[in-house]
Scaffold this active site. Structure first.
Site, mmCIF file in Angstrom:
data_model
loop_
_atom_site.group_PDB
_atom_site.id
_atom_site.type_symbol
_atom_site.label_atom_id
_atom_site.label_comp_id
_atom_site.label_asym_id
_atom_site.label_seq_id
_atom_site.Cartn_x
_atom_site.Cartn_y
_atom_site.Cartn_z
ATOM 1 N N ASP A 467 0.853 -1.188 0.000
ATOM 2 C CA ASP A 467 0.000 0.000 0.000
ATOM 3 C C ASP A 467 0.894 1.245 0.000
ATOM 4 O OD1 ASP A 467 -3.055 0.830 0.686
ATOM 5 O OD2 ASP A 467 -1.652 2.243 1.617
ATOM 6 N N ASN A 475 -2.789 12.734 -3.742
ATOM 7 C CA ASN A 475 -3.839 13.132 -4.681
ATOM 8 C C ASN A 475 -4.319 14.553 -4.408
ATOM 9 O OD1 ASN A 475 -4.128 11.035 -6.496
ATOM 10 N ND2 ASN A 475 -5.490 9.874 -5.169
ATOM 11 N N ASP A 484 -2.364 9.008 -10.508
ATOM 12 C CA ASP A 484 -2.448 7.898 -11.463
ATOM 13 C C ASP A 484 -1.061 7.522 -11.977
ATOM 14 O OD1 ASP A 484 -5.150 7.879 -11.147
ATOM 15 O OD2 ASP A 484 -5.603 8.939 -13.017
ATOM 16 N N GLU A 511 -4.847 2.336 -4.002
ATOM 17 C CA GLU A 511 -3.397 2.346 -4.007
ATOM 18 C C GLU A 511 -2.813 1.049 -3.465
ATOM 19 O OE1 GLU A 511 -4.694 4.176 -0.038
ATOM 20 O OE2 GLU A 511 -5.407 4.008 -2.086
#
Length: 591
Positions: A467, A475, A484, A511
């Site tokens: 993770d 973000n 992304d 993620e």
């Protein structure tokens, strides 16, 4: 044919070079075997020991079809050898063996018979076999036998080593017979599926029915095919005999082509096949004792009608009829040899004890030969007709060939297009469009499959769950486009460290990523995780003018799969280790 098979097989026993029948001359057995007929079938051991027994005057003891219970007794002495008593007729419903010492005290009692599950037997062999106690100077054996089938009690006593040799000898001979007949039946069934010729179907059904009848009379069907189904075993013989009558009548009428020359005989054979079909249904729903007499009568009628068809066609010089006649002759000779051996006319041997099966095998082979002769004759007729119209046939075949080639090319092109389209759809359905890794749905399928494989092969399975740390903040601060890109570059770094084709990486969601490592121990999984962790720390995520260093938290779970657990346990353990890594400050590996 089936009636003969049923009656003569009831006489069957296994005999080896050193196997001793219960007859005068066996060293430690008092010469006489005696019997008592319990007409009502309600006597117990304590009742019959005081009754007057009559000497058995023939071997094996035979009492025909009767509802009565028969008690048999003989005395024996055994100074210490390991010996076994066998009742060599697997079709008996209820067999109880009581072994008493010289003071008439009960030493052992064994409930046997084919109404019990096969696994309940003392010794897992088709015949009912029990040990005789050693070091008994003068003991007695009482047997209570009752059955809906022909009540015959062939018995043998064998030393332990001889019994095992007898079991091995009979096993390979019976296995050879059963395998050969079944393979012939299945082979002709496949020919029927490809050709549509019902002659092959009838022969296949007849061969398989005959194989199962013999295997059932030997007790092998109950041993290997339906050991937990005594109710079916009780009706199997009558059902299979009627089934063989159906296919036998249809096969003989078809192979000798009786319909074209003698319509009325063909109608009689068809009527018998229809009646036998009804008897199959009745056999499945009625007790064996109620259907066996009409079954035997119907079998004899079928045999006579089939013999009539063969003789009539032989008089017309039809070659397949001669092959069928020789097939019946081989079976008759095998049956006669078997019966004469059991009656003591011939010396018993392994070959003689299996003469019935050998005759049946030769019969099936010659039946197949008769069918092939008929097919060869029909092929010759077809070829003769083809030669008469050779030019037209050649033109037609050439046209068909060209059409088939075009059609084949079109089919191949369409098939290739379809294969490519399916491959694209498969890739789309199993791949995450952003990272190029496999998606969550495909992960669930692969995890279950690899877990089951590991359980079968006894190999470890490792699962790594990763993770990205503080991805939500990334973000929010850098934008979703950069997020992304971070996911794509992380996926590339994960793929760079995977060297084995079996190792697979997946985007688990958001993620989160998972890596599945079949046949991988914890140390190897930790090394691979360390490589990913180092790659993330050593190089930042770069997108145009944006550069951010990301760390990753990793949880590792390793298990040795087994059927008692589920792959969910492995997934949950990896998830727990991932959360442990996050709770301990992120940017670390927990295993």
């Amino acid at each position: 044919m089936s009636a003969v098979l049923l009656s003569v097989s009831a006489l069957g026993t296994e005999a080896g070079l050193h196997e001793h029948r219960l007859s005068p001359g066996f060293g430690r057995i008092v010469p006489e075997v005696s019997y008592f007929l319990d007409e009502q079938g309600n006597y117990g051991l304590e009742d019959v020991v005081t009754q007057s027994f009559e000497k058995v005057r023939e071997y094996p003891p035979q009492f025909g079809y009767t509802d009565a219970a028969v008690w048999l007794t003989f005395r024996y002495s055994n100074p210490g050898d390991a010996v076994w008593l066998s009742v060599n007729y697997p079709m008996l419903d209820d067999v109880q063996v009581f072994i008493l010492d010289e003071h008439q005290n009960l030493l052992s009692a064994y409930p046997l018979g084919d109404r019990l599950s096969f696994v309940e037997r003392v010794l897992l062999r088709p015949e009912f076999t029990v040990p005789l106690p050693s070091s008994v100077l003068s003991g007695s054996v009482y047997l209570r036998v009752q059955s809906g089938s022909s009540l015959e009690v062939p018995m043998t006593i064998s030393e332990d080593a001889v019994l095992r040799q007898t079991m091995e000898n009979s096993a390979w001979i019976q296995g050879l017979f059963f395998g050969a007949v079944v393979m012939l039946g299945l082979y002709h069934a496949l020919i029927f599926l490809s050709s549509g010729d019902r002659s092959y179907l009838y022969f296949s059904g007849l061969s398989l029915a005959m194989a199962l009848i013999q295997a059932t009379l030997w007790g092998r069907s109950y041993q290997f095919l339906w050991p937990e189904s005594p109710a079916w075993n009780n009706i199997a013989v009558s059902t299979l005999i009627n089934t063989s009558n159906v296919f036998g009548a249809l096969y003989i009428s078809k192979v000798v082509k009786i319909c074209e020359s003698h319509r009325w005989i063909y109608l009689a054979a068809t009527a018998l096949a229809a009646t036998s079909t009804v008897m199959v249904v009745l056999s499945l729903n009625m007790p064996y004792a109620e259907v066996i007499y009409p079954t035997l009568l119907l079998s004899m009628m079928t045999f006579l009608v089939c013999a009539t068809m063969v003789v009539v066609r032989m008089r017309r010089g039809y070659p397949p009829a001669f092959a069928v006649f020789v097939a019946g002759l081989m079976y008759t000779l095998g049956s006669a040899s078997y019966i004469l051996g059991k009656l003591g006319v011939f010396n018993n041997s392994l070959l003689l004890d299996n003469a019935l099966a050998l005759g049946q095998l030769l019969q099936v082979l010659l039946f197949a030969f008769a069918l092939s002769v008929r097919m060869a004759m029909e092929k010759e007729l077809r070829e003769r007709a083809q030669r008469d119209t050779a030019h037209a046939q050649a033109l037609l075949l050439e046209t068909e060939r060209e059409q088939n080639m075009r059609l084949d090319q079109e089919v191949k092109a369409r098939t290739q297009e379809l294969r490519e389209a399916n491959a694209r759809l498969e890739k789309i359905s199993t791949t995450d469009s952003l990272t190029g890794l496999y998606n969550r749905r495909h992960f669930d399928e692969v995890l279950e499959r690899e877990y089951d494989r590991g359980a079968r092969e006894g190999k470890s399975l490792s699962l790594i769950m990763l993770d990205l740390d503080y991805f939500k903040n990334l973000n929010d601060s850098q934008g979703h486009a950069f997020g992304d890109e971070a996911l794509r570059q992380t996926a590339l770094r994960i793929q760079d460290v995977l060297n084995r084709p079996a190792d697979m990486a997946f985007r688990y969601g958001g993620e989160e990523f998972v890596i599945l490592l079949p046949d991988t121990e914890a140390s190897a999984a930790h090394i691979l995780s360390r490589q990913i962790w180092t790659a993330m720390r050593s190089e930042p995520i770069v997108m145009k003018d944006q550069t951010v260093r990301l760390t990753i938290s990793i949880g590792i779970a390793v298990t040795m799969p087994d059927k008692d657990n589920s792959y969910y346990t492995l997934l949950k353990r990896a998830d727990e280790k991932l959360y442990q890594a996050k709770n301990e400050g992120r940017d670390r590996i927990c295993i």
